[in-house]
Design a protein around this motif. Sequence first.
Motif, PDB file in Angstrom:
ATOM      1  N   TRP A 341      41.007  43.455  34.279  1.00 10.60           N
ATOM      2  CA  TRP A 341      41.613  44.517  35.098  1.00 10.60           C
ATOM      3  C   TRP A 341      42.207  45.629  34.219  1.00 10.60           C
ATOM      4  O   TRP A 341      42.376  46.759  34.669  1.00 10.60           O
ATOM      5  CB  TRP A 341      42.704  43.896  36.000  1.00 10.60           C
ATOM      6  CG  TRP A 341      43.218  44.855  37.036  1.00 10.60           C
ATOM      7  CD1 TRP A 341      44.474  45.349  37.154  1.00 10.60           C
ATOM      8  CD2 TRP A 341      42.478  45.447  38.101  1.00 10.60           C
ATOM      9  NE1 TRP A 341      44.579  46.211  38.222  1.00 10.60           N
ATOM     10  CE2 TRP A 341      43.339  46.290  38.817  1.00 10.60           C
ATOM     11  CE3 TRP A 341      41.113  45.360  38.503  1.00 10.60           C
ATOM     12  CZ2 TRP A 341      42.927  47.042  39.936  1.00 10.60           C
ATOM     13  CZ3 TRP A 341      40.735  46.104  39.602  1.00 10.60           C
ATOM     14  CH2 TRP A 341      41.623  46.926  40.312  1.00 10.60           C
ATOM     15  N   ASP A 342      42.468  45.312  32.938  1.00 11.75           N
ATOM     16  CA  ASP A 342      42.967  46.343  32.023  1.00 11.75           C
ATOM     17  C   ASP A 342      41.936  47.443  31.816  1.00 11.75           C
ATOM     18  O   ASP A 342      42.238  48.543  31.381  1.00 11.75           O
ATOM     19  CB  ASP A 342      43.380  45.708  30.693  1.00 11.75           C
ATOM     20  CG  ASP A 342      42.312  44.812  30.119  1.00 11.75           C
ATOM     21  OD1 ASP A 342      41.956  44.959  28.956  1.00 11.75           O
ATOM     22  OD2 ASP A 342      41.804  43.921  30.874  1.00 11.75           O
ATOM     23  N   LEU A 343      40.664  47.194  32.150  1.00 15.48           N
ATOM     24  CA  LEU A 343      39.622  48.199  32.012  1.00 15.48           C
ATOM     25  C   LEU A 343      39.424  48.988  33.304  1.00 15.48           C
ATOM     26  O   LEU A 343      38.556  49.842  33.390  1.00 15.48           O
ATOM     27  CB  LEU A 343      38.275  47.537  31.647  1.00 15.48           C
ATOM     28  CG  LEU A 343      38.264  46.693  30.360  1.00 15.48           C
ATOM     29  CD1 LEU A 343      36.886  46.068  30.156  1.00 15.48           C
ATOM     30  CD2 LEU A 343      38.647  47.541  29.151  1.00 15.48           C
ATOM     31  N   ALA A 344      40.199  48.685  34.341  1.00 18.42           N
ATOM     32  CA  ALA A 344      39.918  49.260  35.657  1.00 18.42           C
ATOM     33  C   ALA A 344      40.355  50.709  35.778  1.00 18.42           C
ATOM     34  O   ALA A 344      39.879  51.423  36.659  1.00 18.42           O
ATOM     35  CB  ALA A 344      40.616  48.438  36.737  1.00 18.42           C
ATOM     36  N   GLY A 345      41.246  51.123  34.901  1.00 16.60           N
ATOM     37  CA  GLY A 345      41.724  52.506  34.980  1.00 16.60           C
ATOM     38  C   GLY A 345      42.535  52.703  36.234  1.00 16.60           C
ATOM     39  O   GLY A 345      43.421  51.912  36.565  1.00 16.60           O
ATOM     40  N   ALA A 346      42.174  53.703  37.022  1.00 18.18           N
ATOM     41  CA  ALA A 346      42.999  54.097  38.158  1.00 18.18           C
ATOM     42  C   ALA A 346      42.568  53.388  39.441  1.00 18.18           C
ATOM     43  O   ALA A 346      43.102  53.631  40.521  1.00 18.18           O
ATOM     44  CB  ALA A 346      42.927  55.607  38.356  1.00 18.18           C
ATOM     45  N   GLU A 347      41.584  52.504  39.332  1.00 17.01           N
ATOM     46  CA  GLU A 347      41.056  51.852  40.543  1.00 17.01           C
ATOM     47  C   GLU A 347      42.163  51.088  41.274  1.00 17.01           C
ATOM     48  O   GLU A 347      43.007  50.448  40.662  1.00 17.01           O
ATOM     49  CB  GLU A 347      39.944  50.878  40.163  1.00 17.01           C
ATOM     50  CG  GLU A 347      39.143  50.433  41.365  1.00 17.01           C
ATOM     51  CD  GLU A 347      38.140  49.323  40.996  1.00 17.01           C
ATOM     52  OE1 GLU A 347      37.808  48.535  41.881  1.00 17.01           O
ATOM     53  OE2 GLU A 347      37.712  49.273  39.820  1.00 17.01           O
ATOM     54  N   GLU A 348      42.160  51.129  42.592  1.00 15.98           N
ATOM     55  CA  GLU A 348      43.150  50.392  43.357  1.00 15.98           C
ATOM     56  C   GLU A 348      42.684  48.947  43.529  1.00 15.98           C
ATOM     57  O   GLU A 348      41.492  48.663  43.496  1.00 15.98           O
ATOM     58  CB  GLU A 348      43.315  51.031  44.749  1.00 15.98           C
ATOM     59  CG  GLU A 348      44.198  52.247  44.705  1.00 15.98           C
ATOM     60  CD  GLU A 348      44.452  52.787  46.094  1.00 15.98           C
ATOM     61  OE1 GLU A 348      44.364  51.988  47.059  1.00 15.98           O
ATOM     62  OE2 GLU A 348      44.707  53.991  46.200  1.00 15.98           O
ATOM     63  N   VAL A 349      43.646  48.058  43.728  1.00 13.20           N
ATOM     64  CA  VAL A 349      43.281  46.643  43.932  1.00 13.20           C
ATOM     65  C   VAL A 349      42.496  46.542  45.240  1.00 13.20           C
ATOM     66  O   VAL A 349      42.997  46.909  46.300  1.00 13.20           O
ATOM     67  CB  VAL A 349      44.542  45.761  44.030  1.00 13.20           C
ATOM     68  CG1 VAL A 349      44.163  44.324  44.342  1.00 13.20           C
ATOM     69  CG2 VAL A 349      45.339  45.838  42.727  1.00 13.20           C
ATOM     70  N   PRO A 350      41.271  46.109  45.143  1.00 10.12           N
ATOM     71  CA  PRO A 350      40.466  46.028  46.369  1.00 10.12           C
ATOM     72  C   PRO A 350      41.021  44.952  47.320  1.00 10.12           C
ATOM     73  O   PRO A 350      41.481  43.913  46.848  1.00 10.12           O
ATOM     74  CB  PRO A 350      39.076  45.647  45.871  1.00 10.12           C
ATOM     75  CG  PRO A 350      39.249  45.169  44.484  1.00 10.12           C
ATOM     76  CD  PRO A 350      40.565  45.636  43.958  1.00 10.12           C
ATOM     77  N   PRO A 351      40.998  45.167  48.642  1.00 10.04           N
ATOM     78  CA  PRO A 351      41.543  44.181  49.583  1.00 10.04           C
ATOM     79  C   PRO A 351      40.762  42.861  49.496  1.00 10.04           C
ATOM     80  O   PRO A 351      39.531  42.886  49.370  1.00 10.04           O
ATOM     81  CB  PRO A 351      41.359  44.845  50.959  1.00 10.04           C
ATOM     82  CG  PRO A 351      40.435  45.992  50.753  1.00 10.04           C
ATOM     83  CD  PRO A 351      40.429  46.358  49.310  1.00 10.04           C
ATOM     84  N   GLY A 352      41.494  41.765  49.532  1.00 11.82           N
ATOM     85  CA  GLY A 352      40.843  40.454  49.485  1.00 11.82           C
ATOM     86  C   GLY A 352      40.564  39.986  48.065  1.00 11.82           C
ATOM     87  O   GLY A 352      39.992  38.925  47.871  1.00 11.82           O
ATOM     88  N   TRP A 353      40.954  40.757  47.094  1.00 14.32           N
ATOM     89  CA  TRP A 353      40.698  40.364  45.707  1.00 14.32           C
ATOM     90  C   TRP A 353      42.007  40.145  44.975  1.00 14.32           C
ATOM     91  O   TRP A 353      43.031  40.739  45.278  1.00 14.32           O
ATOM     92  CB  TRP A 353      39.887  41.456  44.967  1.00 14.32           C
ATOM     93  CG  TRP A 353      38.445  41.487  45.399  1.00 14.32           C
ATOM     94  CD1 TRP A 353      37.960  41.977  46.563  1.00 14.32           C
ATOM     95  CD2 TRP A 353      37.342  41.002  44.655  1.00 14.32           C
ATOM     96  NE1 TRP A 353      36.605  41.838  46.622  1.00 14.32           N
ATOM     97  CE2 TRP A 353      36.181  41.235  45.445  1.00 14.32           C
ATOM     98  CE3 TRP A 353      37.185  40.386  43.406  1.00 14.32           C
ATOM     99  CZ2 TRP A 353      34.908  40.863  45.027  1.00 14.32           C
ATOM    100  CZ3 TRP A 353      35.908  40.052  42.996  1.00 14.32           C
ATOM    101  CH2 TRP A 353      34.775  40.271  43.801  1.00 14.32           C
ATOM    102  N   THR A 354      41.942  39.236  43.997  1.00 16.61           N
ATOM    103  CA  THR A 354      43.052  39.060  43.083  1.00 16.61           C
ATOM    104  C   THR A 354      42.612  39.707  41.775  1.00 16.61           C
ATOM    105  O   THR A 354      41.430  39.620  41.422  1.00 16.61           O
ATOM    106  CB  THR A 354      43.293  37.555  42.861  1.00 16.61           C
ATOM    107  OG1 THR A 354      43.553  36.961  44.116  1.00 16.61           O
ATOM    108  CG2 THR A 354      44.471  37.307  41.930  1.00 16.61           C
ATOM    109  N   VAL A 355      43.553  40.355  41.114  1.00 19.76           N
ATOM    110  CA  VAL A 355      43.146  40.978  39.862  1.00 19.76           C
ATOM    111  C   VAL A 355      43.825  40.266  38.709  1.00 19.76           C
ATOM    112  O   VAL A 355      44.918  39.723  38.845  1.00 19.76           O
ATOM    113  CB  VAL A 355      43.491  42.487  39.848  1.00 19.76           C
ATOM    114  CG1 VAL A 355      42.739  43.207  40.957  1.00 19.76           C
ATOM    115  CG2 VAL A 355      44.993  42.688  39.975  1.00 19.76           C
ATOM    116  N   VAL A 356      43.107  40.243  37.560  1.00 21.55           N
ATOM    117  CA  VAL A 356      43.670  39.552  36.407  1.00 21.55           C
ATOM    118  C   VAL A 356      43.155  40.207  35.121  1.00 21.55           C
ATOM    119  O   VAL A 356      42.025  40.705  35.082  1.00 21.55           O
ATOM    120  CB  VAL A 356      43.309  38.053  36.461  1.00 21.55           C
ATOM    121  CG1 VAL A 356      41.834  37.829  36.233  1.00 21.55           C
ATOM    122  CG2 VAL A 356      44.135  37.245  35.475  1.00 21.55           C
ATOM    123  N   SER A 357      44.033  40.224  34.153  1.00 19.32           N
ATOM    124  CA  SER A 357      43.582  40.624  32.833  1.00 19.32           C
ATOM    125  C   SER A 357      44.023  39.551  31.854  1.00 19.32           C
ATOM    126  O   SER A 357      45.210  39.341  31.646  1.00 19.32           O
ATOM    127  CB  SER A 357      44.192  41.976  32.434  1.00 19.32           C
ATOM    128  OG  SER A 357      44.082  42.134  31.024  1.00 19.32           O
TER     129      SER A 357
END
Lengths: 449, 623
Positions: A341-357
């Motif tokens: 997720w550290d590479l995601a830049g400005a992307e918002e957390v998509p609904p239904g997803w967990t984010v991790v770096s």
Amino acid sequence: MEMASSSGLSSALVGGADTIVARSSPAGRGGLALIRVSGRETRALAAAVIPELDMDRGWRASLVELRSSGGERIDRAVAIPYRNPRSYTGEDMLEVMVHGSPWIIRATIEAFVAAGARRAGPGEFTRRAVANGKLDLVQAEAVNELISAETAWQARVARAQIDGRLSREFAELQATLVDLLAEIEGALDFAQHDIPFDVESAEKRRRRALNQIGALLATASRGRRIRDGVRVVIVGPPNSGKSTLFNLLVGQERAIVSPHPGTTRDVVEAELEVAGVRLILKDTAGLGATSDPVEREGVRRAMGAAADADAVLLLWPADGARDAVPAAAENQPTLRVRSKWDLAGAEEVPPGWTVVSCRTGEGVGGLRDALSRMVEAEVADLGGEIAIAERHRRGLEVAAAELEGADFALPEVGAEAVRGALEAVRELTGEVGTEDLLDRIFSEFCIGK
Amino acid sequence: MTVGGDFDLVVVGAGHAGCEAAGAAARMGARVAVVTLHKRTIAQMPCNPAMGGIGKGHLLAEVDALGGFQGWAADRAGIQFKTLNVSRGPAVWGPRAQCDKARYSEIMRRVLSGLPRLTIVEGEVIGLLSDDGAVVGVRLADGRRFRARSTILTTGTFLGGVLHSGDERRPGGRFGERPSIGLGAELVGLGLVLRRFKTGTPPRLKRSSLDFDRLEVQHGDREPRPFSWRSSSVRNRISCWLTRTPERVQTIIEENIHRSPLFSGAIEGVGPRYCPSIEDKVVRFPHHREHTVFLEPEGLATESVYVNGLSTSLPHDVQEAVVHAVPGLEAAEFLRHGYAVEYDMVAPGQVGMDLGCRDVPGLALAGQVLGTSGYEEAAALGFLAGANAVLRGRGEDLFHPAREDSYLGVLVDDLVNRDHVEPYRMFTSRAEHRLLLGVDSARERLMGQGVRLGLVRPAAFHVEQNRWNARSRAKAMLEGMNLNPDRATREAVVQACGIEFTSPATWAQLLRRQDVDLDRAGRNIPELSSLNDEDRRIVVGSLRYEGYLDRHRREIERVRRLRRVKLPGDLDPGAIPGLSREVVEQLERHRPVTLADAERLPGMTPAATAILAGRLARGGADS
């Protein structure tokens, strides 16, 4: 602790002397060791080895001297006498806590043997408890499960089973079947008294029994998950960080990690405890087209592991295209994870997803919580503490098949099917059955249980 | 001392147990004395005027196959024949017949009187002759003594009998007959344990006082079948009637329940749950608004009608109020009121499988005194006791029917190896292998034994043997004949029995189907049409049992293996480690003969059976 071989168990149990002795604590050096004696001659054996012990002071600990047959001092120990039937085995019993020295333990057991005891076979104490009606077979099975329980849920389910929760369920099922049988038999034997056979009522009872069986069978998968562990498989495209996440969750470097796609080829497994449940986490090869035959085999195995899994961790890297998410797991609960997720830049957390770096550690705590909730949902799906084991599942399936096949058009034939179902349930609780069955169950036990 | 005579066997009592015991023993060559209070009460039917039924009919068929008298006498005295459960398979058919009571008694009296070697003695047995702990004969009230190697007591309800009707209470063995007082005390003196049981009988009404317009007629079977292989045909001579108690009966009984000896505490003996009095039924099943009442004539020449379903020991005025409330019985005249009888029985755990007392050599028991109820159970036990007395005298192997082979075996095994809290009546549900033990197979199972005992003529055996061989052939052919669902065959099958089939099948498989027209099949399928109607129904019925029969046979194999393992007579269960106290107690009390008997004891777990088996396998190395 020696495990028993199943052969010759019954002859060992049947043929020997009356009173048995064994160490009940594990082998190896500990501060203390527990030695158990059970049988009709317990009192006489105690008099020989612990002359000062008052067997009539039951269920109380006393500090005593142990002496060998030659009168030599063995140890100063704590002894608790139990009088039948208020003991684990239902017989007169004695428990002695000695210091954990291998010599003291050996000498103590030898002193009892010299006084006339026989060394116990595996599971023999529990087996006597069953013979004397202190435990039924279902409860006895759980004794071993409790002893080997490694997680909170394993212990909870085993404890509930020892307390008779599952036995009560079987008893209720038996009661339904006996009612059904009585209804059929009444109509057959009292035909001259104008008692008609009420097929509708019999059908109702049959459905009730089948529902009871169904509810118990529904706990089978939970039972497997609790006993063998919940299988969670990490899947995702190559180089999405599966192995990195795997190592992070397991807490050690189990899987080889490299920047090159296709590093993981086989399925790598590790166990961890999450929410009181044993979890078997599996790292797999990345899902993607490949020409390398070894990698292709890795993908096949990954797909297989995912299909067998109780739950799936689906990884999709933040730098990958979202519309290409594979539908690896349609039937299992799936935790969707955007990795890197550290590479995601400005992307918002998509609904239904967990984010991790894994690099920054961002979201790892949240992922652990999500995993924990998912696992809890998997084992607590029926809310209770009942979880049938494989043997129970087989017996219940036999009973269900008998009932499904019961033909009430010819009541005496229907009665045979209901009797068959009843037999299958009685075999579960040990009311009927063969010695082979007992041998199989008790062969899992260790000496001293 | 007056010497009455020396015999091989003395039978005390000439009811259904006594008659079969004496008859079988005399025909097997023994010199037998039967002692009865009165010749006129030989083979009385003191309760219902019917023989057979479900379970009871099974016993009757088995005793008949062995060469006993009961079925044959019932055929001759029968006035209405009806097989119960005919809509079901052959295993649960229950042949039953209303009998002319007086005629039944007369037939048995004539048969016994005609047997050489059998002496009927009128008198009252007041004690036993004993010699060194063994019973060697009987003492009569008039001073006569009869010595015999074996004595069989078949005293029914006479030991310590007390009759109850309302608050009236007087000693009696049966209506109008004195009880036996001293004999019970002698049995206790020999160390036997007695228990108190109770049974009851309904009122008898005068036939001409019934209002037949308000009663439903019950006919016998259109083609009545005899019980016995000795009879060629029987016929129906009367009808029975049926009515139902109205709700008012409930109120009448509830208002007077305190006057019932059953509920006031005057009766302590335990009665049969399956044959409850009307006051029992009202109290236990208050939601049943009506109870069926069957009116059964007690004979051709008598006005007496038995009121089946209204057994009661309520006071006479209450009985009359109850009966007069029932449609059709408004003006009924009582010939006799209902009453209950309390009596001593010998707890049957004290006899062995041959019905001989385990601890009193020379003494055996049979019938109601051993805790059974019913004429058929009594006859079955009497037959076994009589035959075994002779076999024991000759030093031959005793006849121990096994429960997997016959209802006789079920009866004896249950009595000897189980504890009983109420009079024992046979039901088909008591037999684990019911599908193999139908009335239809009784002769096949037992007639050979009857021949060996010398009670069945070999020629009669061969006639029956041909019948069951024909049935097996027919069955094998139906099972072996494959039918392909081509057009011609399918049409032929529709023609033959009205069913369609689409995949290859044998005749046997098609005939198992629910929608098959069996009457048509019986006429059109040659394998079946060559059989008589009864055999045809037996063959088709047993096809429907397939699958379950194999299961029975496997289980029987297993039991037979256990039965071959004999338990030593001096076995001390208390000395076997690993047996629970409950199991030890059961083994000590019932002293099972084989491992199969032991396995069936209450509380006997598989583990306990295994421990016992292990101990036996070591060949009693300890002793």
